[in-house]
Design an enzyme around this catalytic site. Structure first.
Site, PDB file in Angstrom:
ATOM      1  N   ASP A 132      70.361  33.203  33.333  1.00 13.79           N
ATOM      2  CA  ASP A 132      71.127  32.523  34.374  1.00 13.79           C
ATOM      3  C   ASP A 132      72.585  32.475  33.910  1.00 13.79           C
ATOM      4  O   ASP A 132      73.292  33.462  33.994  1.00 13.79           O
ATOM      5  CB  ASP A 132      70.499  31.145  34.588  1.00 13.79           C
ATOM      6  CG  ASP A 132      71.020  30.412  35.810  1.00 13.79           C
ATOM      7  OD1 ASP A 132      71.400  31.066  36.783  1.00 13.79           O
ATOM      8  OD2 ASP A 132      71.041  29.165  35.788  1.00 13.79           O
ATOM      9  N   LYS A 190      70.147  36.456  37.211  1.00 14.12           N
ATOM     10  CA  LYS A 190      71.027  36.070  38.324  1.00 14.12           C
ATOM     11  C   LYS A 190      72.450  36.363  37.874  1.00 14.12           C
ATOM     12  O   LYS A 190      73.100  35.508  37.286  1.00 14.12           O
ATOM     13  CB  LYS A 190      70.906  34.566  38.600  1.00 14.12           C
ATOM     14  CG  LYS A 190      69.655  34.121  39.296  1.00 14.12           C
ATOM     15  CD  LYS A 190      69.795  32.627  39.613  1.00 14.12           C
ATOM     16  CE  LYS A 190      68.465  31.961  39.792  1.00 14.12           C
ATOM     17  NZ  LYS A 190      68.581  30.481  39.786  1.00 14.12           N
TER      18      LYS A 190
HETATM   19  P1  IMP Z   1      70.747  29.761  31.133  1.00 12.18           P
HETATM   20  O1  IMP Z   1      70.800  29.179  29.761  1.00 12.18           O
HETATM   21  O2  IMP Z   1      71.734  29.126  32.078  1.00 12.18           O
HETATM   22  O3  IMP Z   1      70.845  31.274  31.150  1.00 12.18           O
HETATM   23  O4  IMP Z   1      69.376  29.333  31.770  1.00 12.18           O
HETATM   24  C1  IMP Z   1      68.190  29.878  31.393  1.00 12.18           C
HETATM   25  C2  IMP Z   1      67.075  28.898  31.688  1.00 12.18           C
HETATM   26  O5  IMP Z   1      67.331  28.110  32.852  1.00 12.18           O
HETATM   27  C3  IMP Z   1      65.801  29.645  31.964  1.00 12.18           C
HETATM   28  O6  IMP Z   1      65.078  29.880  30.789  1.00 12.18           O
HETATM   29  C4  IMP Z   1      65.084  28.707  32.925  1.00 12.18           C
HETATM   30  O7  IMP Z   1      64.301  27.795  32.191  1.00 12.18           O
HETATM   31  C5  IMP Z   1      66.164  27.961  33.636  1.00 12.18           C
HETATM   32  N1  IMP Z   1      66.412  28.491  34.996  1.00 12.18           N
HETATM   33  C6  IMP Z   1      67.504  29.158  35.427  1.00 12.18           C
HETATM   34  N2  IMP Z   1      67.398  29.510  36.725  1.00 12.18           N
HETATM   35  C7  IMP Z   1      66.186  29.073  37.130  1.00 12.18           C
HETATM   36  C8  IMP Z   1      65.461  29.147  38.402  1.00 12.18           C
HETATM   37  O8  IMP Z   1      65.916  29.714  39.416  1.00 12.18           O
HETATM   38  N3  IMP Z   1      64.243  28.577  38.414  1.00 12.18           N
HETATM   39  C9  IMP Z   1      63.679  27.958  37.334  1.00 12.18           C
HETATM   40  N4  IMP Z   1      64.311  27.877  36.135  1.00 12.18           N
HETATM   41  C10 IMP Z   1      65.550  28.424  36.039  1.00 12.18           C
END
Ligand code: IMP
Ligand code: MG
Length: 182
Positions: free
Chosen positions: A106, A134
């Site tokens: 994300d 994403k």
């Molecule tokens: P990042 O550290 O912002 O890249 O987020 C990664 C984590 O956020 C993932 O391992 C998920 O646990 C959570 N996450 C991000 N987007 C979603 C979503 O659309 N649905 C559920 N969990 C999400």
């Protein structure tokens, strides 16, 4: 299929299964069968990881496996900010080809923290594999070596991904009905 809480199935289980096999074929072309250690980021990666591991069997490859449990979103749909380690890995990564597996890339905060941490354990290399990405939400330039699917900026659940710890058991990736978290 009838689904009460999901507005739309984004990726069905057949598409996931095909993509998982292709990802493993790609990974095997790059890494060979050396000293592969697969690190799953819990909880979100558990289902993806189980299918990936079964798919390695088609290549007669049997990686070591370990898990890193990180802090989650809590009950919201946006990240809390800091990445906290709740359960650390125990495998020795020295000289290993490490494949980090997560459910979704994300903002990149989680993978950035994990790559930095594992990089300090003298592996031969660290590669990353995520089921979903994403791109629109990226804040850190994180190299995801293997990406299952690029998806639009919508909150998704299923196949390991949760909303407030629910829906991880869905066999597909779906978009929740907005009224469930508004
Ligand atoms: P990042 O550290 O912002 O890249 O987020 C990664 C984590 O956020 C993932 O391992 C998920 O646990 C959570 N996450 C991000 N987007 C979603 C979503 O659309 N649905 C559920 N969990 C999400
Ligand atoms: Mg997660």
């Amino acid at each position: 299929m009838r689904e009460h809480d999901v507005k739309e199935i984004l990726i069905d289980k057949t598409a996931i299964a095909q993509r998982v096999d292709h990802l493993v074929d790609e990974i095997m072309e790059d890494l060979g069968s050396g000293h592969l250690v697969v690190i799953g980021i819990l909880k979100g990666s558990f289902m993806f990881l189980a299918d990936l591991m079964r798919s390695f069997h088609r290549h007669n490859v049997h990686p070591r496996i370990d898990f890193l449990t990180l802090s989650s979103y809590g009950a919201g749909t946006t990240s809390s900010g800091t990445v906290e380690i709740i359960h650390d890995i125990r495998e020795d990564l020295a000289g290993a080809d490490v494949l980090v597996v997560d459910d979704i890339l994300d903002t990149g905060k989680t993978l950035r923290a994990v790559i930095n941490k594992l990089g300090g354990m003298t592996p031969r290399q660290v590669r990353t594999c995520v089921l979903l990405s994403k791109k629109a939400r990226r804040e850190y330039d994180i190299p995801a070596d293997y990406i299952g699917f690029e998806i639009p900026d919508e909150f998704v659940v299923g196949y390991g991904l949760d909303y407030a710890e629910k829906y991880r058991n869905l066999p597909h990736i779906g978009v929740l009905k907005p009224e469930l978290y508004s």
